[in-house]
Design a protein around this motif. Structure first.
Motif, PDB file in Angstrom:
ATOM      1  N   ASN A 157       0.850  -1.194   0.000  1.00  0.00           N
ATOM      2  CA  ASN A 157       0.000   0.000   0.000  1.00  0.00           C
ATOM      3  C   ASN A 157       0.882   1.239   0.000  1.00  0.00           C
ATOM      4  O   ASN A 157       1.672   1.448   0.928  1.00  0.00           O
ATOM      5  CB  ASN A 157      -0.887   0.014   1.241  1.00  0.00           C
ATOM      6  CG  ASN A 157      -2.050  -0.932   1.085  1.00  0.00           C
ATOM      7  OD1 ASN A 157      -2.724  -0.922   0.054  1.00  0.00           O
ATOM      8  ND2 ASN A 157      -2.274  -1.769   2.096  1.00  0.00           N
ATOM      9  N   ILE A 158       0.722   2.050  -1.025  1.00  0.00           N
ATOM     10  CA  ILE A 158       1.613   3.198  -1.207  1.00  0.00           C
ATOM     11  C   ILE A 158       0.807   4.494  -1.210  1.00  0.00           C
ATOM     12  O   ILE A 158      -0.220   4.603  -1.889  1.00  0.00           O
ATOM     13  CB  ILE A 158       2.361   3.087  -2.558  1.00  0.00           C
ATOM     14  CG1 ILE A 158       3.224   1.811  -2.581  1.00  0.00           C
ATOM     15  CG2 ILE A 158       3.204   4.329  -2.821  1.00  0.00           C
ATOM     16  CD1 ILE A 158       3.821   1.490  -3.933  1.00  0.00           C
ATOM     17  N   GLY A 159       1.292   5.482  -0.442  1.00  0.00           N
ATOM     18  CA  GLY A 159       0.793   6.837  -0.585  1.00  0.00           C
ATOM     19  C   GLY A 159       1.777   7.610  -1.448  1.00  0.00           C
ATOM     20  O   GLY A 159       2.991   7.414  -1.315  1.00  0.00           O
ATOM     21  N   PHE A 160       1.288   8.459  -2.338  1.00  0.00           N
ATOM     22  CA  PHE A 160       2.204   9.149  -3.255  1.00  0.00           C
ATOM     23  C   PHE A 160       1.785  10.614  -3.352  1.00  0.00           C
ATOM     24  O   PHE A 160       0.672  10.931  -3.776  1.00  0.00           O
ATOM     25  CB  PHE A 160       2.153   8.482  -4.635  1.00  0.00           C
ATOM     26  CG  PHE A 160       3.368   8.751  -5.490  1.00  0.00           C
ATOM     27  CD1 PHE A 160       4.262   7.731  -5.806  1.00  0.00           C
ATOM     28  CD2 PHE A 160       3.632  10.040  -5.972  1.00  0.00           C
ATOM     29  CE1 PHE A 160       5.384   7.988  -6.607  1.00  0.00           C
ATOM     30  CE2 PHE A 160       4.752  10.295  -6.749  1.00  0.00           C
ATOM     31  CZ  PHE A 160       5.627   9.261  -7.076  1.00  0.00           C
ATOM     32  N   ILE A 161       2.672  11.524  -2.961  1.00  0.00           N
ATOM     33  CA  ILE A 161       2.348  12.955  -2.980  1.00  0.00           C
ATOM     34  C   ILE A 161       3.113  13.649  -4.100  1.00  0.00           C
ATOM     35  O   ILE A 161       4.351  13.601  -4.141  1.00  0.00           O
ATOM     36  CB  ILE A 161       2.683  13.599  -1.627  1.00  0.00           C
ATOM     37  CG1 ILE A 161       1.891  12.890  -0.524  1.00  0.00           C
ATOM     38  CG2 ILE A 161       2.378  15.088  -1.645  1.00  0.00           C
ATOM     39  CD1 ILE A 161       2.182  13.373   0.872  1.00  0.00           C
TER      40      ILE A 161
END
Lengths: 292, 292, 292, 292
Positions: free
Chosen positions: C3-7
């Motif tokens: 699970n990746i958050g990408f900003i």
């Protein structure tokens, strides 16, 4: 009274001749262009019809544009150096390479004469006023023999060392002047970037450790935005070429001077060689996208 | 008589305090080090036990080492700017970024006070003599209100523009000083390369367009081969960092200054930051394989 | 699957997200502009409504324009660093100062998480192809844990040292690229000065020790006279600011880089910041009075 | 089979002779030092007792250290140019000024012969392998006539323009090589300033836009910390002198090259002229107070 031959009568040479005449000396001048020959006559000197005629003199002075000109006059098979007489003194006051100065010194010496390299600073105004600063390389006793002549043209006569030293000192002088102008130019661009009163700031700056003759003398032109010579960028570029040649010959690295020299070269490449060397400020502005 | 709070009492601040006291003002000073607090007492001022005590004054002056010091005193949640009273004037005389100066100006203004950036040039001797050159950025009427105080510390008070302008002018000053020294250093290396009498040559050079305050004041040290500060290279490096920050902020390119700044940084990297900034000459010699 | 958050989903971030999705990972992306949010959706990722939503992830990746952007996301009272969970890994792939990278590393660490600085080179094309070169600073075991993700985006993943090292390596990379372009630009100006077949000359030069990736990739644009980005001069200028900050922080002098950096700054000052960094050639020509 | 005269048999000339002999040509070589004459014999060529003997040939090739050497061989009253026969082709493969190349071209042409300037890059190894890159200035038909000879010595033969163009192209080549090395040197100093794995970082950097032949070929020496030539700094300094002369002649400003050239000059001034030109890294370290 001394019999003087004088070769070259440009913007510097002509008033130098006039000052020698005023001091009571007998001057015979030679120059290639008709305009220069007229200046010789106007200065009160006799006009020679050939450079060789200037050899009939006790002291032979030259004030020419560049190293090749000086080499053409003195060196080679037809050079005047071969024909100097013993006791005759050659004083080359042109700004040329130390290498050229030494070659002239040696060639004149080989014929029994003596030679000095004696470039000047101060520009046209000092030439007219007889207040040039003269940097002399050569033997001390030779300098003493021509000192009265030098004093007719300059107010500060400094013996700086052996043959070629006058030219190296002039080179050092020219690298300082160019770099001090470049520093001033970058400072002005920084000041202009944000609504500062440049005139007031230069006054404040000029009163402290950042003060310089360049700042004093160029201040009005900076504020007026004019680049009237004065000293043309093209001539300063030539002189920085002499600095580069000296540095290469002596095997030394001068990084700040190298960058300043490239900026002066850029001025010429951009067609501004006929402006005053203060045009380094014009370039600094244009490099930053502003009107020069 | 004005009630003055004064923060910072180093080599510059202490004599500035003494001159304010001599001019009849009541000064309460604060400094972090015991040595500085002793200097405050010796200068005839009251010694405050906290920076906040200096707020009990009409005018609050600071003379601190660097931008973060000034930011720490005035800005942030605990900064003094929040506590200034209307009518109170803050005069920061430190050399810091224009950005810091503007931030202090705005923070003080938000609390109802007024602020000036007023960096100085001239060094310790001028601080002692009260002959500093003071470059002031801010509103003209505010300057007029503190002019008598500034005149107690300096002999040339120049209003150069809006807030931050004093600092930009000081930055311009420092880039000129560093570059003029660098030029002089390269000239000396060139002269030394070939048996020239450097003292005589500098005299000849100094009389013409290459003359500068740097040449005048550093001549003796050059000939003696000493690098006693004077103005430490480490401080000049800090100031050139301010110049670089200003140039980046304004979006301008200063190529000659950039090279000189790298040379100053090299001085520090080589362990010579505590020498006088004239040590650019030491570096120029060492770059050329000679004893510095 | 991770699970990746990408900003951040600009020209680089969007294809990086797409490659993570293609590799089977679940990505939730956040960006401030509507255009970027559309790119997130187009890349097959979920669109978060706030940066905080990205914290619901095993790994939080960011790809932002500049140091202040990264600081705003992670640092300060409202920064995400305070809210990371133990086991969570932050991978900032933006090009920022080493100082910022270390601050993020330390802030994340203080909250129990881990952080890497992992800037990239290769540009948009490599981002699309998943062939970026990724320079990673941080702890080796942390790198191993995210290696599969990095390999989804890049073809060369290099651990170069402790936190901040990725950024310093990227800075070193950018100084080389800028200087190699500047060298090529000056070479081309020299070749153009005298009727040489520039294409043939570049071929001859490129085959020897003067060969470089810059020469290979920019050759066609040089001959066509176009400056379409590619990599915008304005971004390279930002990166050279990071180089300068690193050099000042480490106390080192980089004279050649300093001059090249001024030329890049001049490009921007002259209004050419949106051109490819190859426009150093345009400036080199204009500095010499030629059409750029 | 062609009858070839070959003047100069140093580290480059000798293997070039050997390759011509291997290709089936008849070579008569001349060199001033006994060691070089031995190399001529070892290469399988006849040893001439005077340079003039080399005139008994269809093609006269020279590979000499510097401009004055080439001028001494070909120009002046005793120069070989006066004695060339119609149909004879002179190929000077030395690295000299474009000015010298043009003078040789014109002097040979005046006597009825033809001349090419054909400097090489690739160094000793490429000379041995016959894989030099040869940059040729001159008339196309003349090049075609000697192409088989050039192909015996080099693997890339490029006609770049009129007489002198080969030398200008070589000058452009040398400015790129020096600047690319200088960039690499500054990058390494930056990397070394903070515990980075320089080998890993160079690998990462080398794979992207910062890649260069210099980085590839010098990487091992950088990591090993050795400066064994390779190509001596003293020779590169000579070549940068040619670049400076070309720039001055063409009236163009090359600021980055100028700074790099000063650093190379400093290397020599510090006594490191016999090291590989990679020693720009040694200087970059020493400039920053570190062991070179």
């Amino acid at each position: 009274m001394t019999n003087i031959g004088f070769i070259g009568a440009g913007v510097m040479g002509a008033p130098m001749i006039a000052n020698l005449v005023s001091a009571g000396h007998s001057v015979r001048g030679f120059a290639r262009s008709a305009a220069s020959r007229e200046r010789i006559a106007a200065a009160g000197a006799a006009v020679a019809t050939a450079a060789d005629d200037c050899l009939e003199s006790d002291v032979l002075i030259s004030m020419l544009p560049d190293s090749p000109d000086v080499a053409a006059v003195y060196l080679g098979e037809r050079g005047l150096a071969r024909s100097v007489s013993p006791q005759q003194i050659v004083v080359d006051m042109s700004t040329v390479t130390a290498e050229t100065a030494i070659a002239v010194h040696d060639a004149v010496g080989a014929a029994g004469g003596s030679a000095l390299d004696a470039p000047v600073s101060g520009g046209e105004q000092a030439a007219v006023e007889g207040s040039l600063s003269i940097m002399v390389g050569g033997e001390p006793d030779v300098i003493e023999r021509v000192r009265p002549l030098l004093e007719a043209m300059g107010s500060a006569i400094t013996h700086v060392g052996p043959p070629g030293s006058g030219q190296l000192t002039k080179a050092a002088n020219q690298l300082i002047v160019a770099t001090n102008i470049a520093a001033l130019a970058e400072a002005v661009v920084l000041l202009e970037s944000s609504g500062i009163d440049v005139g007031a700031a230069l006054t404040a700056i000029g009163g402290g450790l950042a003060g310089s003759t360049v700042l004093e003398r160029k201040r009005a032109a900076i504020l007026a935005g004019t680049y009237r010579p004065g000293f043309r960028a093209a001539l300063h570029d030539k002189d920085l070429g002499i600095v580069a040649a000296a540095a290469r010959r002596e095997g030394i690295a001068l990084p700040v001077t190298a960058v300043v020299s490239q900026l002066m070269a850029a001025l010429l490449a951009r067609g501004d060689g006929e402006l005053d060397h203060l045009a380094l400020l014009k370039l600094a502005r244009e490099l930053n996208g502003r009107a020069g």
